[in-house]
Design an enzyme around this catalytic site. Structure first.
Site, PDB file in Angstrom:
ATOM      1  CG  HIS A 344      -1.855  -1.078   1.191  1.00 54.76           C
ATOM      2  ND1 HIS A 344      -3.422  -0.541   0.743  1.00 54.76           N
ATOM      3  CD2 HIS A 344      -2.331  -2.173   1.544  1.00 54.76           C
ATOM      4  CE1 HIS A 344      -4.159  -1.686   0.830  1.00 54.76           C
ATOM      5  NE2 HIS A 344      -3.317  -2.737   1.201  1.00 54.76           N
ATOM      6  CE  LYS A 532      -5.968  14.160   0.462  1.00 55.73           C
ATOM      7  NZ  LYS A 532      -6.175  12.821  -0.330  1.00 55.73           N
ATOM      8  NE  ARG A 533      -3.792  10.059   9.666  1.00 61.64           N
ATOM      9  CZ  ARG A 533      -2.756   9.185  10.301  1.00 61.64           C
ATOM     10  NH1 ARG A 533      -2.607   7.972  10.256  1.00 61.64           N
ATOM     11  NH2 ARG A 533      -1.946   9.908  11.407  1.00 61.64           N
ATOM     12  CE  LYS A 538      -2.138  10.741   3.253  1.00 66.65           C
ATOM     13  NZ  LYS A 538      -2.899  10.061   2.126  1.00 66.65           N
ATOM     14  CB  THR A 642      -9.980   5.312  -1.246  1.00 65.64           C
ATOM     15  OG1 THR A 642      -9.409   5.736   0.278  1.00 65.64           O
ATOM     16  CG2 THR A 642      -9.245   4.181  -1.458  1.00 65.64           C
ATOM     17  CE  LYS A 646     -13.939   6.329   0.750  1.00 60.34           C
ATOM     18  NZ  LYS A 646     -13.018   6.495   1.880  1.00 60.34           N
TER      19      LYS A 646
HETATM   20  C1  NBG Z   1      -2.311   3.798   2.092  1.00 62.74           C
HETATM   21  C2  NBG Z   1      -2.191   4.829   0.767  1.00 62.74           C
HETATM   22  C3  NBG Z   1      -3.234   5.207  -0.017  1.00 62.74           C
HETATM   23  C4  NBG Z   1      -4.094   4.291  -0.305  1.00 62.74           C
HETATM   24  C5  NBG Z   1      -4.533   3.134   0.980  1.00 62.74           C
HETATM   25  C6  NBG Z   1      -5.201   1.999   0.618  1.00 62.74           C
HETATM   26  C7  NBG Z   1      -1.099   2.815   3.697  1.00 62.74           C
HETATM   27  C8  NBG Z   1       0.058   2.307   4.199  1.00 62.74           C
HETATM   28  N1  NBG Z   1      -1.352   3.219   2.546  1.00 62.74           N
HETATM   29  O1  NBG Z   1      -2.657   5.819  -1.100  1.00 62.74           O
HETATM   30  O2  NBG Z   1      -1.175   5.683   1.336  1.00 62.74           O
HETATM   31  O3  NBG Z   1      -5.397   4.623  -1.009  1.00 62.74           O
HETATM   32  O4  NBG Z   1      -3.477   2.565   1.509  1.00 62.74           O
HETATM   33  O5  NBG Z   1      -4.666   1.250  -0.251  1.00 62.74           O
HETATM   34  O6  NBG Z   1      -1.742   3.263   4.763  1.00 62.74           O
END
Ligand code: NBG
Length: 800
Positions: A344, A532-533, A538, A642, A646
């Site tokens: 991921h 987002k986080r 980001k 993601t 949305k």
């Molecule tokens: C995150 C990515 C995102 C991705 C999500 C789901 C982790 C390690 N990775 O870009 O930063 O959409 O995983 O795949 O949290």
């Protein structure tokens, strides 16, 4: 039964009396919620298609450290098809279903996209009629609750289990004993050397199951969450309650601080704990209907979600060899035919490595197996390449650390990335050597989101409008059916209706923000949202710098002021508690928000809101109300995203870089329906090899210069005097700018300007919204799951 109004009402009253001894008028909202949810749970369980249909059909176990479920009630009632009956029944009892829905707390057992993806997947697996189970930890505390004190993030615990969890059922009889510490002894049995793990400390893993309800198909899967408790076989060399505390710590919180040795041990304990327990469950279930594990891989697949559960590779080998008497080679075949791994991120901080001096004492037998896997693997690489440096680079154990991603790749039959660009980067750069070695192992599975929760349920106005136009077949087949909307992009009446539906959700968000944040926003302004986080890559900071620039420009340029369409910038993000830079960015945005919102002239055009405690339920308000979706990570850094999907599904236009799944959004909607800016992958890579100097940009671009000065001259600080509050941000930009914010600044400003002008043309804008919705079906997690099923999981559908 809940499928008739009268019987629902009777059941509700009876359950309230039986559980709490209360009548409707005495019951608290929390009690009403509990009873409704537990009725739904029992209905789901008793009304599901019999498990017999699933016997000896392939199933998937999704091992994930995170499942970010949010609330369950609405989703489950809707999927069960009993929402309206319950709503009407409650009205007749004098109760309001919306208030009851609001009484449910979020299940925040995750911190971001990875955890929410797992939740969307589980929904799609059940809704498509496949057999798939989630496997995770039942953390006592969810991801922290965020509060702002004087603009600073402060973390508070999230005791989500303070009320009984209506959805879960405890299965003490299926508990598993998980061993830690101790040492390994060898002995001879039937002429073979065998190993056993002795003097270990056991922890009891107790499963709690929650039903995962499919959409209108009576399929109910489960999410299994393991709780750590003291074993009855407790160690006698320790004070019992000290031991009991250590056990409980394993399932007490998500991602405990791992900067200390104790913290690292705890995290590794968590990983082994839920991986070993989950594997034990899968194996036991298999043996209920099969004589041996010989055909385990034919009927089961375990998906390893990121490296957290990667230790299951070695655990499966241990189980087959020590507990079931397999020889190494056959055990390896079964293991590597059963496991698949999803990567991921390419950020190195997330590619886990465990120091040998931690993993070896904690998991002595498992570590021995990892050594053996490493030895055999290294020999294989050497034999095929004759290159000792390559052996070193690809080693599982290297420099006294165990590389979990390497273990996962070697131990799985499939390795996938989560968006086309991400997989390309894995194959061509980050894991190029691995891809060469295993040419057929790497594959792409672009992420998706459940269109039930993220469109149908959270945006009833727009989804009903869509149904009125193209029928409801999109429920089952969004990818093809949503495209039918393209026929109506010139239908003026429809465009107006889309705009109005959007306004309904914008007003709802406005109300929510007023209640929660105490800030009044203008529903006719552009809702520009970045949620987002919080992470440097980001680039929430780029967004913030642009807002500072806007403030300056609106202040100094009357023509610009009068042409500018009012814009509201909304942020939502949690920063990891120890991530000082990210927290500083939060403080900066909160401070800006005060200065800007408090300025009479500017606030007519510009508002900034940082919503507190962003979570799944908040997202359900934000996604439908967004006009603009901010997806502005530095190209190559965001694996997929993601949230971008949305937003798109709800008709927001993306302003974004060619990163992650934005690339696929761009390919689907075309350049006219998205605002792309910034460096592309190749340019980022080229820039890495130059002497990039951010100060050059600061000196040449006056807009940047002013904004940079304002970071340190006290302009955006509390007392308006120069101070070092944001020095950390200033220094990062000036001397490092690792994520090339300043390099992308000018093109971001241009893209923002395009957006602002575009919005003024209501028809053109709404057309683009419709194109975005029409093309968003590809991003349904139903499509993603079908991709996994076809290429990796090979599941069979269940018959009705
Ligand atoms: C995150 C990515 C995102 C991705 C999500 C789901 C982790 C390690 N990775 O870009 O930063 O959409 O995983 O795949 O949290």
């Amino acid at each position: 039964m809940l499928n008739y109004k009268q019987s629902f009402k009777d059941s509700f009253k009876q359950a309230l009396a039986a559980k709490f001894g209360k009548s409707i008028k005495d019951a608290s909202i929390q009690e009403q919620y509990f009873v409704l949810a537990s009725l739904a749970r029992d209905y789901a369980r008793s009304n599901k298609i019999s498990g017999a249909q699933f016997v000896n059909k392939r199933k998937v176990y999704y091992f994930s450290m995170e499942f970010l479920m949010g609330r369950m009630l609405t989703n489950n009632l809707m999927n069960l098809g009993i929402y309206d009956i319950c709503r009407e029944g409650l009205v007749e009892l004098g109760l309001d279903i919306n208030a009851i829905e609001d009484a449910e707390g979020d299940q925040g057992l995750g911190n971001g996209g990875l955890g929410r993806l797992a939740a969307c997947f589980i929904d799609s697996i059940a809704s498509l009629g496949y057999q798939g189970y989630g496997n995770t930890i039942r953390y006592k505390y969810g991801f922290f609750k965020q509060r702002f004190e004087n603009g600073y993030q402060v973390e508070h615990p999230d005791p989500w289990l303070k009320h009984e969890n209506a959805w879960e059922v405890r299965h003490s009889n299926s508990s598993v004993e998980i061993p830690f510490w101790g040492h390994v002894e060898s002995y001879i049995e039937d002429g073979k050397v065998k190993f056993k793990h002795v003097d270990c400390e056991y922890v009891r893993a107790v499963p709690y199951d929650m039903p995962m309800v499919g959409d209108a198909n009576r399929v109910v899967n489960r999410l299994r969450m393991w709780k750590a408790e003291a074993s009855e076989n407790y160690p006698t060399n320790k004070e019992f309650f000290a031991y009991e505390n250590e056990c409980r710590a394993i399932s007490s919180q998500l991602y405990p601080d791992d900067t200390t040795r104790e913290g690292k041990i705890l995290r590794l304990k968590q990983q082994y704990f839920f991986s070993a327990a989950g594997l034990n469950w899968a194996v036991r279930k298999h043996l209920e209907n099969n004589e041996s594990l010989e055909n385990f891989h034919e009927l089961n697949v375990i998906q390893i979600n990121d490296t957290h559960p990667a230790v299951v590779v070695a655990e499966f080998m241990r189980l087959l060899i020590d507990d079931y008497d397999y020889g190494w080679d056959r055990a390896w075949e079964i293991t590597t035919s059963s496991l698949a791994y999803t990567n991921h991120t390419i950020l190195s901080e997330a590619l886990e490595k465990w120091p040998v001096d931690i993993i070896q004492p904690l998991l002595p037998r498992v570590y021995k197996i990892i050594e053996e896997i490493n030895l055999r693997w290294s020999n294989q690489v050497l034999a095929e390449s004759n290159d000792p440096e390559k052996v070193y680079r690809m080693a599982i154990i290297r420099d006294n650390q165990v590389h979990m991603a390497h273990l996962a790749i070697v131990g799985s039959f499939s390795v996938n990335g989560v968006a086309a660009l991400h997989t390309e980067i894995l194959k061509e750069t980050e894991m190029a050597e691995w891809n060469e070695f295993f040419p057929n192992k790497f594959n792409n599975k672009t992420n998706g989101v459940t269109h039930r929760r993220w469109f149908k349920y959270c945006n009833p106005d727009l989804s009903e409008l869509v149904t009125s136009k193209i029928g409801d077949a999109w429920n089952k087949n969004p990818e093809d059916e949503f495209k039918k909307l393209l026929k109506f992009v010139d239908d003026k009446e429809f465009l107006d209706a889309v705009y109005d539906a959007k306004q309904i959700r914008k007003n709802a968000l406005k109300q929510h923000i007023l209640e929660r944040e105490g800030i009044e926003i203008d529903e006719n302004s552009i809702f520009d949202i970045q949620v987002k986080r919080l992470h440097a890559y980001k680039r929430q900071l780029l967004n913030a710098l642009h807002i500072m620039y806007l403030y300056n420009r609106l202040n100094s340029d009357e023509e610009f002021y009068s042409n500018f369409h009012p814009q509201t910038f909304i942020f939502g993000a949690k920063a990891a508690p120890s991530y000082a830079f990210a927290k500083n960015v939060i403080k900066l945005i909160n401070t800006m928000s005060q200065v800007i919102n408090g300025n009479d002239k500017i606030s007519k055009k510009l508002k900034v809101v940082f919503v507190e405690d962003y979570n799944v339920s908040y997202a359900e308000f934000l996604m439908p109300a967004a006009d603009v979706s901010e997806q502005i990570s530095l190209a190559t850094k965001e694996a997929s995203g993601t949230g971008n999907m949305k937003f798109m599904m709800n008709g927001a236009l993306t302003i974004g870089t060619m990163d992650g799944a934005n690339v696929e959004i761009h390919d689907l909607v075309g350049s006219d329906n998205i605002a792309i800016f910034g460096l592309a992958k190749e340019e980022v890579n080229a820039l890495k090899n130059t002497n990039y100097n951010a100060a050059d940009i600061i000196h040449t671009d006056k807009r940047v210069q002013l904004v940079m000065n304002q970071l340190i001259n006290g302009f955006f600080s509390e007392y308006g005097v120069a101070n070092d509050e944001f020095r950390m941000i200033y220094d990062e930009l000036m001397f490092n700018d690792e994520y090339y914010l300043l390099k992308d600044f000018a093109s971001y400003v241009d893209a923002q300007e395009r957006i602002n002008n575009w919005y003024k043309d209501k028809e053109k804008w709404t057309k683009a919204c419709v194109v975005n919705i029409a093309m968003s079906g590809f991003f349904s997690s139903d499509r993603t799951i079908e991709d996994y099923v076809r290429d990796i999981w090979k599941l069979e559908k269940k018959h009705k």
